[in-house]
Design an enzyme around this catalytic site. Structure first.
Site: not given
Ligand code: GLA
Length: 414
Positions: A162, A217
């Site tokens: 990430d 997301d």
């Molecule tokens: C980010 C990623 C998500 C998830 C969260 C976890 O937002 O884009 O897919 O992995 O972190 O905290």
């Protein structure tokens, strides 16, 4: 004992530049990458904990999910990876090695990997290129080689990496560094980049990783955009619109990732079917995000539709394209092996629509794949992918109803 500089830099510090003791000249680390292991000839398929469980994960959950992957026939359909997302972490030990959270994972990750492997599945894990993960757990910045080595020792098969807490970090450098660490670990580990498209990973990461997120997301809604101040989460249609123009960047072993699936998490069955179909039309990784232990039959029927999955997993590995848009209806085509095509009509509107569908009006040549849809001169066999029925051949016009927020999908065989 004298500490070898390469070991110090590579294993412990992982910084872009290391200073040799008493040497005023910075020493550049060699960042050339070993060849990327070819682990994803087709888009990866599996499950991830994040969409439903967020930080509420533990080893019992992961074991139960692994059990359900097998008992519900998902492994047979190709879903292989069981991915722990954020929050599996404990602290680093005195030597800097990351530990699992001891309360949630009292037996540690290695026995969990063994359990998952014994079922024919693979285990995925999550980290972050910054100081902390998005959930505030220890990130891998400065510990890349140690973490990669730890994952390899545990038997991990997949890393999602990430991009939170990475102020002033160069993204390509950070992801290349972890790619190098993974390859140096000696274990084949799928590398999933997650910088949300912010630094256009799709344009530079094909030699670094196997897949990269192209958007923020996903949110469990068909048509919405939620603004959380610093970041937005996106509905199915919003993600579709961002991912579609990037088709030229995707292909075998390097996939656009429009985020995990929300099928079974609260949209209507029509919306779930459309969501799943569009991800398949885009050759997206199929990473389930629902609680597969308790899913409904309607959800199971969608995610185990082998004819739809075959379109996603087609060995040509070409992302589909939006060919025509007409008052809320979209016509999508995806070239498949042996001259076949997937043909999808998406209804973005809130009303059911009835059309006379004439395939011969979609004759086209796809520059990217070099494949032609010869619908004006050739008669294809027509298979409805959701009714699982053969229909009249492609030279006949057919009247089709596409319910609101739904799709019809055909496989046209040469
Ligand atoms: C980010 C990623 C998500 C998830 C969260 C976890 O937002 O884009 O897919 O992995 O972190 O905290």
């Amino acid at each position: 004992m004298k500490t070898p500089l390469a070991l110090l830099c590579g294993l412990m510090l992982s910084a872009a530049v290391c200073m040799a003791q008493g040497d005023p000249q910075p020493v550049q680390l060699n960042h050339s990458l070993a060849p990327k292991p070819a682990l994803c000839a087709t888009p990866p398929m599996g499950w991830s904990s994040w969409n439903v469980f967020a930080c509420s994960i533990d080893e019992n959950l992961i074991r139960e999910i692994a059990d359900a992957m097998v008992s519900k026939g998902l492994l047979d359909c190709g879903y292989t990876y069981v991915n722990m997302d954020d929050c599996w972490h404990g602290e680093r030990d005195a030597d800097g090695f990351i530990q699992a959270n001891a309360e949630r994972f009292p037996h540690g990750i290695k026995p969990l990997a063994d359990y998952v492997h014994a079922k024919g599945l693979k285990l995925g894990i999550y980290s972050d290129a910054g100081s902390e993960t998005c959930g505030g757990k220890p990130g891998s910045q400065g510990y890349e080689f140690q973490d990669a080595l730890t994952y390899a020792r545990w038997g991990v098969d997949y890393l999602k990496y990430d991009w939170c807490n990475t102020e002033n970090v160069n993204s390509k450098g950070a992801y290349a560094l972890m790619a190098k660490a993974l390859r140096a670990s000696g274990r084949d580990i799928v590398f999933s980049l997650c910088e949300w498209g912010d630094t256009r990973a799709y344009s530079w990461a094909s030699e670094i990783g196997h897949l990269w997120r192209t958007t923020g997301d996903v949110n469990c809604c068909f048509d919405c955009e939620l603004d959380f101040g610093g970041w937005k989460s996106l509905g199915v249609l919003q993600i579709l619109d961002k991912n579609e123009p990037l088709r030229k960047y995707a292909g075998p072993n390097h996939w656009n990732d429009p985020d995990m699936l929300e099928v079974g998490n609260g949209m209507t069955v029509n919306e779930d079917r459309a969501h799943f179909s569009m991800w398949c039309m885009m050759a997206a990784p199929l990473i389930l995000g629902n609680d597969i232990r308790t899913m409904s039959k309607a959800t199971a029927d969608i995610i185990t539709n082998r004819e739809m999955i075959a379109i996603d997993q087609d060995s040509l590995g070409v992302q589909g394209l939006r060919y025509r848009v007409e008052s809320g209806l979209e016509y999508w085509l995806k070239p498949l092996q042996n001259g076949d095509w997937a043909f999808c009509v998406l209804n973005r509107t809130l009303s059911d629509r009835v059309i006379d569908l004439d395939f011969s009006a979609f004759n086209m040549y796809d520059n990217l794949s070099g494949n032609a849809f010869r619908s004006a001169s050739h008669t294809y066999r027509v298979r409805n992918v959701w009714t699982h029925k053969d229909e009249t051949p492609s030279n006949r016009v057919r009247t089709v109803t596409i319910p609101a927020h739904d799709v019809v999908v055909y496989r046209l065989s040469y």
